[in-house]
Design a protein around this motif. Structure first.
Motif, PDB file in Angstrom:
ATOM      1  N   GLY A  27      68.074 -21.997  29.207  1.00 37.96           N
ATOM      2  CA  GLY A  27      67.629 -22.985  28.227  1.00 37.96           C
ATOM      3  C   GLY A  27      66.184 -23.393  28.430  1.00 37.96           C
ATOM      4  O   GLY A  27      65.503 -22.952  29.366  1.00 37.96           O
ATOM      5  N   PHE A  28      65.713 -24.256  27.562  1.00 41.05           N
ATOM      6  CA  PHE A  28      64.314 -24.661  27.558  1.00 41.05           C
ATOM      7  C   PHE A  28      63.924 -25.357  28.858  1.00 41.05           C
ATOM      8  O   PHE A  28      62.855 -25.101  29.425  1.00 41.05           O
ATOM      9  N   VAL A 221      59.193 -31.144  24.909  1.00 39.10           N
ATOM     10  CA  VAL A 221      58.216 -30.218  24.328  1.00 39.10           C
ATOM     11  C   VAL A 221      57.751 -29.256  25.419  1.00 39.10           C
ATOM     12  O   VAL A 221      58.163 -29.349  26.568  1.00 39.10           O
ATOM     13  N   GLY A 222      56.870 -28.332  25.028  1.00 40.72           N
ATOM     14  CA  GLY A 222      56.466 -27.277  25.942  1.00 40.72           C
ATOM     15  C   GLY A 222      55.576 -27.729  27.077  1.00 40.72           C
ATOM     16  O   GLY A 222      54.992 -28.814  27.064  1.00 40.72           O
ATOM     17  N   GLN A 231      61.919 -24.458  21.651  1.00 36.14           N
ATOM     18  CA  GLN A 231      63.056 -25.242  21.167  1.00 36.14           C
ATOM     19  C   GLN A 231      62.599 -25.989  19.916  1.00 36.14           C
ATOM     20  O   GLN A 231      62.078 -27.094  19.976  1.00 36.14           O
ATOM     21  N   THR A 232      62.815 -25.389  18.763  1.00 38.12           N
ATOM     22  CA  THR A 232      62.247 -25.908  17.514  1.00 38.12           C
ATOM     23  C   THR A 232      63.110 -26.966  16.845  1.00 38.12           C
ATOM     24  O   THR A 232      62.736 -27.493  15.795  1.00 38.12           O
ATOM     25  N   SER A 262      57.289 -33.218  28.573  1.00 39.37           N
ATOM     26  CA  SER A 262      57.209 -31.753  28.638  1.00 39.37           C
ATOM     27  C   SER A 262      58.255 -31.195  29.603  1.00 39.37           C
ATOM     28  O   SER A 262      58.647 -31.852  30.564  1.00 39.37           O
ATOM     29  N   ASN A 263      58.699 -29.972  29.324  1.00 43.77           N
ATOM     30  CA  ASN A 263      59.813 -29.405  30.101  1.00 43.77           C
ATOM     31  C   ASN A 263      59.452 -29.144  31.561  1.00 43.77           C
ATOM     32  O   ASN A 263      60.326 -29.181  32.432  1.00 43.77           O
ATOM     33  N   ASP A 264      58.170 -28.919  31.854  1.00 41.22           N
ATOM     34  CA  ASP A 264      57.806 -28.706  33.259  1.00 41.22           C
ATOM     35  C   ASP A 264      57.926 -29.992  34.064  1.00 41.22           C
ATOM     36  O   ASP A 264      58.260 -29.955  35.257  1.00 41.22           O
TER      37      ASP A 264
END
Length: 663
Positions: A27-28, A221-222, A231-232, A262-264
């Motif tokens: 997953g994201f 978000v990214g 992941q839109t 953000s996902n990181d």
């Protein structure tokens, strides 16, 4: 632009080997967590539905070392996690469980949502209990949405769509189901079942006395620096509605906000928690405080600027919007009613999260500077899903230089920085970049001009500012190069590159201009179109069909271009122009081309380090006369688009020029 760096202090278990079971690894959030966990002293067991697809997905994300990864094939919605007896025994060997599995789909049907989230929670809890009874589970980390009413995480509750009545208090197990039922007004089975799963695991962990940490990420978000957001289904729904002109009002107005992270950063939080030897547990909403985040009015304005569309002026209460969407407005807006459930008035108690980040050696990173890149990336994905969904060739990666999206291939020696032309993008220059990298071994940068590809729009409405803004954006990107480099531009990109040379005030840069636009267009249709008001031209471009584009390309080239390749290119261009951001950026440069003062011809000093490559069958633009004699010139028997349709020959010519320069 500064964002954040990870300066996490090392905890006392840095060298202690552990085994971590992770759900949702493809997953994201999961992919980023796996990438960061690979730097830890931990063996990973990944619960996946397909081993082959999972490995391919992780490889595409940049994970290449699988020596410490074991895949077990199963399903959260199936009894026993769908694992074989042998794989279940492997899962029982985990010291830590990270449960981040589940489909991201706000329109998920109730039965399916219940199977994934509730059954998954029960099965993970049962596994945790068995491990804890056998030898002690070190930690269960559950990832669940920030709107969950459990834990001390929300205050200033308002009774409107997307706002649960949590009261900012910690719920006891007897209150869990009651609190969850209060979320039903969102009418999202996806959210409701996730929260029910949260309640179940909390109650189970309390009964069995194993350590539980709940990570509540806001809308994700990214990662920095690109903002790539595959992941839109979250903020992407708002981006799509705005891009298509289907958001005439601001949902909720200035009193509401959409928490973002953000996902990181979420992955970093999970990884840090997994390293704690004696975890205390807790609830960690991973988001910025409301006062440090844009409200809905500010967020919509930022989206409008990035997407190059008019911003709505009026707002409406969420219950009214929700009712209108349920009554048929979904067909108009293109987004489901459930999509606004993440917009809220709530303030979330992030004190425990702040303390966690202090132990990590930093504060909660601010996602706001990343948002223009997130919005541009989502716009590109939603406008051109086929192109955006393709994996990059081996060795290429997306990054950011200055404020521009860039495709990079590492190498030795001076970088080649390649700037595309009209109706193009960095992706269209990939064949040239690949050919040049193979021939020279040098690093290659393929730049998306502002408003093109995945780069945010300049936000300028005047064509002169647009061109000058493009020049400044390229200067900002190449200023990240400390040594010498070669700057290559095609078409209007060559003209921009020529203007960059004096602007960056460096003498260690060599310039190659491929079919530069130094004269006005000879095409009458283009001349007439360029005189239209900007918004009208932007609209006309967004309606350009593949057939019209093919005719335009053929009018400007007296040679025969491969019909299949030309049509494929026209299809990609036509699709991309449906984005107002991309159509607007093209409109600005088309209007600039017809200006009487448009020419940017190298001076005598610049010409001595410049190569001009001209396709002599171009009948759309004329080769300028009276060029400096010190300008090195070469010709190819092709038309204006030769760098894209003949990348091998173009690359060979550039590589030969490099050899000559080095003699």
């Amino acid at each position: 632009m500064e964002y954040h760096t990870y300066t996490t202090e090392m905890s006392k278990n840095d060298h202690e080997a552990t085994t971590t079971l992770l759900t949702g690894s493809t997953g994201f959030i999961g992919k980023e967590a796996v990438k960061q966990l690979m730097d830890e002293n931990s063996d990973l067991i990944l619960l996946v539905r397909s081993k082959l697809k999972a490995q391919a997905t992780l490889q595409a994300y940049g994970i290449t070392d699988f020596s410490r990864i074991t895949f077990v094939q199963g399903d959260l919605s199936v009894s026993g996690l769908g694992l074989s007896t042998e794989d279940y025994k492997l899962a029982l060997g985990a010291d830590i469980i990270i449960h981040a599995g589940g489909t991201m789909d706000v329109t998920l049907e109730r039965t399916l949502a219940e199977g994934i989230f509730m059954n998954g929670a029960k099965e993970i809890a049962a596994l945790a209990e068995q491990i804890h009874r056998a030898r002690g589970l070190r930690h269960l980390i559950h990832v669940v949405g920030f709107m969950s009413p459990y834990g001390k995480n929300a205050t200033e509750v308002e009774g409107s769509i997307g706002e649960g009545s949590t009261g900012g208090t910690t719920h006891n197990p007897g209150d869990l189901r009651t609190a969850s039922l209060k979320m039903l007004h969102t009418e999202s089975a996806y959210e409701h079942m996730k929260f029910e799963a949260d309640a179940y695991i909390r109650k189970h962990a309390e009964r069995c006395a194993y350590p539980l940490s709940v990570v509540n990420p806001s809308t994700v978000v990214g990662a920095y620096p690109t903002g790539e957001t595959e992941q839109t289904g979250g903020i992407g729904m708002l981006v799509q509605a705005m891009s298509k002109g289907r958001m005439p009002i601001i949902p909720g107005g200035a009193s509401h906000w959409l928490p973002l992270i953000s996902n990181d950063v979420v992955a970093q939080t999970i990884v840090y928690l997994s390293r704690e030897v004696e975890p205390s547990g807790g609830t960690y909403p991973v988001l910025l405080p409301k006062e440090d985040s844009p409200n809905m009015k500010e967020l919509i304005q930022l989206m409008a600027t990035t997407l190059d569309v008019p911003s709505p002026r009026w707002s409406a209460p969420l219950p009214i919007i929700h009712a209108a969407m349920k009554a048929g407005g979904e067909r108009i807006s293109g987004i489901p009613p459930e999509s606004i459930s993440f917009i809220t008035k709530q303030r979330f108690d992030v004190e425990q999260t702040k303390q966690l980040f202090l132990r990590m050696g930093q504060s909660i990173p601010n996602v706001v500077p990343l948002l223009p890149h997130v919005i541009a990336d989502l716009d590109y994905r939603l406008t051109s899903p086929v192109v955006a969904g393709k994996a990059l060739p081996k060795g290429w990666m997306r990054t950011r230089k200055g404020d521009l999206a860039v495709l990079v291939h590492e190498g030795q020696g001076e970088p080649w920085v390649i700037v595309h032309g009209l109706m193009s993008s960095a992706d269209e220059m990939l064949p040239l970049g690949q050919a040049l990298q193979r021939l020279t071994g040098n690093p290659i940068w393929l730049v998306d001009l502002a408003g093109f590809g995945r780069s945010p729009a300049l936000g300028a409405q005047q064509d002169e500012v647009g061109f000058n803004g493009q020049v400044k954006a390229i200067v900002g990107a190449v200023n990240e190069i400390t040594g010498s480099f070669k700057l290559v531009g095609h078409s209007i990109g060559a003209t921009i590159a020529g203007a960059v040379l004096p602007e960056c005030k460096r003498t260690d840069v060599q310039l190659a201009v491929l079919q530069p636009v130094w004269t006005a267009s000879e095409d009458q249709v283009q001349r007439l179109a360029s005189k239209l008001p900007r918004r009208m031209l932007q609209k006309q471009l967004s309606r350009m069909s593949s057939r019209r584009l093919v005719k335009q390309f053929k009018r400007a080239d007296s040679t025969i271009i491969d019909e299949k390749a030309l049509l494929a290119y026209a299809d990609r261009v036509s699709t991309s122009l449906r984005s107002p951001r991309i159509a607007g950026a093209n409109a600005d440069l088309l209007r600039w081309i017809q200006r009487p003062d448009r020419a940017v011809v190298p001076t005598f000093d610049e010409a001595a380090r410049t190569l001009l490559v001209w396709g002599r069958t171009d009948i759309g633009y004329m080769r300028p006369q009276g060029l400096p004699t010190s300008l090195k010139c070469a010709e190819l028997p092709y038309g204006h688009q030769f760098p894209m349709f003949h990348p091998q020959e173009t690359a060979r010519l550039l590589a030969d020029w490099q050899v000559e320069q080095n003699l």
